[in-house]
Motif scaffolding. Structure first.
Motif, short mmCIF file in Angstrom:
data_model
loop_
_atom_site.label_atom_id
_atom_site.label_comp_id
_atom_site.label_asym_id
_atom_site.label_seq_id
_atom_site.Cartn_x
_atom_site.Cartn_y
_atom_site.Cartn_z
N SER A 38 42.14 21.22 25.31
CA SER A 38 43.33 21.13 26.15
C SER A 38 42.94 21.21 27.62
O SER A 38 42.12 22.05 28.01
N THR A 39 43.52 20.35 28.43
CA THR A 39 43.29 20.44 29.87
C THR A 39 44.19 21.52 30.45
O THR A 39 45.19 21.93 29.83
N ILE A 40 43.87 21.99 31.65
CA ILE A 40 44.71 22.97 32.31
C ILE A 40 46.11 22.39 32.52
O ILE A 40 47.13 23.06 32.34
N GLU A 41 46.16 21.11 32.88
CA GLU A 41 47.44 20.46 33.14
C GLU A 41 48.30 20.42 31.88
O GLU A 41 49.51 20.68 31.93
N ALA A 47 52.69 26.45 23.99
CA ALA A 47 51.56 26.31 23.07
C ALA A 47 50.79 27.61 22.95
O ALA A 47 50.34 27.99 21.85
N ILE A 48 50.61 28.30 24.06
CA ILE A 48 49.90 29.57 24.04
C ILE A 48 50.67 30.59 23.21
O ILE A 48 50.10 31.31 22.38
N ARG A 62 54.23 39.75 31.14
CA ARG A 62 52.89 40.21 31.50
C ARG A 62 52.30 39.41 32.64
O ARG A 62 51.51 39.94 33.43
N TRP A 63 52.61 38.13 32.71
CA TRP A 63 52.05 37.26 33.75
C TRP A 63 53.17 36.49 34.43
O TRP A 63 54.14 36.09 33.78
N SER A 64 53.03 36.24 35.71
CA SER A 64 54.07 35.54 36.46
C SER A 64 54.17 34.08 36.10
O SER A 64 55.19 33.43 36.32
N GLY A 65 53.10 33.52 35.53
CA GLY A 65 53.10 32.12 35.15
C GLY A 65 51.75 31.74 34.57
O GLY A 65 50.87 32.58 34.36
N LYS A 66 51.58 30.44 34.35
CA LYS A 66 50.37 29.95 33.67
C LYS A 66 49.12 30.21 34.50
O LYS A 66 48.08 30.61 33.95
N ASP A 67 49.19 30.02 35.81
CA ASP A 67 48.00 30.21 36.63
C ASP A 67 47.50 31.66 36.60
O ASP A 67 46.29 31.90 36.55
N ALA A 68 48.43 32.60 36.64
CA ALA A 68 48.03 34.01 36.58
C ALA A 68 47.39 34.33 35.23
O ALA A 68 46.39 35.06 35.17
N LEU A 128 42.57 28.30 41.93
CA LEU A 128 42.36 29.12 40.73
C LEU A 128 40.87 29.39 40.54
O LEU A 128 40.46 30.52 40.27
N TYR A 129 40.06 28.34 40.69
CA TYR A 129 38.61 28.50 40.53
C TYR A 129 38.05 29.43 41.60
O TYR A 129 37.23 30.31 41.31
#
Length: 202
Positions: A38-41, A47-48, A62-68, A128-129
């Protein structure tokens, strides 16, 4: 839905601790999906949540969104950065250079190379990186700054350039095995010694 999900999704009383099992399941599901291609996009909270056996609300609590979530998952993939002892600039740099491109999770071999094109395409993924690697970069920066303060390294040292000179060869070798004749077991020492020849105070 699993027992873990129903427990994690139940209303939390004040001061109730987070479910460690749910946290771990969510992080592991994220890494599994990335390792499977799966790509990040394309990766979605839905799905997670499905892979982890939890509800989406559990993730968003727990997290504000996908990036966190991705940032935490990728930190887990790499493990805790090594901590320099602070006695020798050379030894500390060997320790840090040796950790570059080294990951404690075998899924990293599938995930990390796939991040490169996404990092180059997306400013958000680039940030993110950068957030992922900055703690390790900070440690190397501190070692070099200490070397300047103690007089072991040149007073006019360009810290950021020195970090690039130390990190680049190791990252290239670990990710691409660009020069197969190099002995990876002693490569961190050889890189550090070669670079320090130009960085030491004269």
């Amino acid at each position: 839905m699993s027992d873990m999900s129903s427990t994690a999704d139940a209303p939390r009383s004040p001061g109730r601790p987070r479910s460690v099992r749910a946290d771990e399941a969510i992080v592991q599901a994220t890494l599994d999906l990335l390792a499977e291609g799966s790509t990040i996009e394309a990766l979605s909270i839905e799905a997670i949540a499905a892979r982890a056996g939890v509800g989406k609300a559990t993730i968003y609590r727990r997290w504000s969104g996908k990036d966190a979530l991705l940032l935490d998952a990728l930190h887990t993939l790499k493990g805790t950065p090594p901590q320099p002892a602070g006695h020798s600039v050379r030894d500390d740099l060997v320790l840090l250079v040796g950790a570059i491109g080294h990951n404690i999770d075998p899924r990293a071999a599938k995930i990390m190379p796939c991040l490169v094109p996404e990092v180059n395409r997306s400013p958000a993924h680039y940030r993110l990186y950068q957030n992922m690697v900055e703690p390790r970069r900070k440690l190397m920066r501190q070692v070099l700054q200490r070397g300047v303060r103690t007089g072991e390294l040149r007073a006019d040292l360009d810290i950021e350039l020195a970090m690039a000179l130390l990190s680049g060869p190791m990252l290239m070798q670990r990710m691409l095995r660009w020069q197969p004749e190099l002995d990876g077991r002693i490569l961190p020492e050889r890189i550090v010694d070669a670079v320090l020849d130009g960085l030491r105070a004269r």
